[in-house]
Design a protein around this motif. Structure first.
Motif: not given
Length: 219
Positions: A63, A144, A148, A153-154, A157-158, A160-161, A172, A175
């Motif tokens: 990750s 984040r 934001k 978004r990409a 998302a990473k 959040d992962e 999460s 978005q």
């Protein structure tokens, strides 16, 4: 471990990275203290307290690498598309550590050992993997919150992962909606600065997770 096409922070001086991949040559006027804060040297510690049993080192390493790739890709898109209305380069912004007043990756995972010339490193017998993971989580939350409104978004998302890997049962964040009002020029300059600083912090996070996935971390 991480891509070598990223650039070093402005007004900073590149410290020795040992066996770690080198960052690009420095630009004039770099601040040595700032780069030590954001990208410390990470030799293997002599001894360490183990990570929590629920933490999966291979997931953390994977990750963190994906996070770094996403940060690099986000900067590349900005430069290619001029999304912010100007060229988002290190020469155009002043970096700041938005995590300096909280627990973070640097404070939780790195020490300044006088025996190593006051150079930030992982070389300490009191290294605590649980506290280190908490510091990384706090970094992700802080960045984040700042990114934001950038609506990448990409990248979000990473983040959040990676947060899920570090936090049991975390959810999460929603978005940001598309088509929001463009931020002011001052805010866009800050976003550029924050994104560059985040990319540098992602390098450090990747190196820490690499250590946590190595045999040395449990020896």
């Amino acid at each position: 471990m991480e891509p070598s096409d990223g650039r070093a922070a402005p007004r900073s001086a590149q410290g020795r990275l040992g066996r770690q991949p080198r960052l690009p040559p420095l630009l004039p006027g770099f601040s040595f203290a700032l780069l030590l804060l954001l990208v410390p040297v990470l030799p293997a510690p002599a001894k360490a307290l183990p990570a929590p049993t629920w933490y999966r080192p291979t997931d953390g390493l994977r990750s963190s690498r994906q996070l770094l790739e996403a940060a690099n890709a986000s900067l590349h898109r900005l430069k290619k598309l001029s999304t912010l209305g100007f060229e988002c380069t290190l020469e155009e912004v002043d970096l700041e550590d938005i995590t300096r007043n909280q627990i973070n990756t640097i404070k939780a995972c790195i020490s300044e050992d006088l025996e190593t010339g006051n150079c930030p490193s992982l070389e300490r017998s009191t290294f605590d993997a649980s506290t280190c993971l908490q510091g990384i989580s706090e970094d992700l939350n802080a960045y984040r919150a700042e990114l934001k409104s950038f609506s990448d978004r990409a990248l979000l998302a990473k983040i959040d992962e990676m947060t899920k890997v570090l936090s049991r049962g975390s959810r999460s964040e929603p978005q940001p909606p598309a088509g929001t009002k463009p931020p002011s020029f001052k805010r866009r300059m800050r976003l550029c600065s924050i994104l560059h600083a985040f990319r540098i912090r992602a390098v450090t996070i990747s190196r820490v997770t690499n250590y946590l996935s190595s045999p040395e971390s449990s020896s």
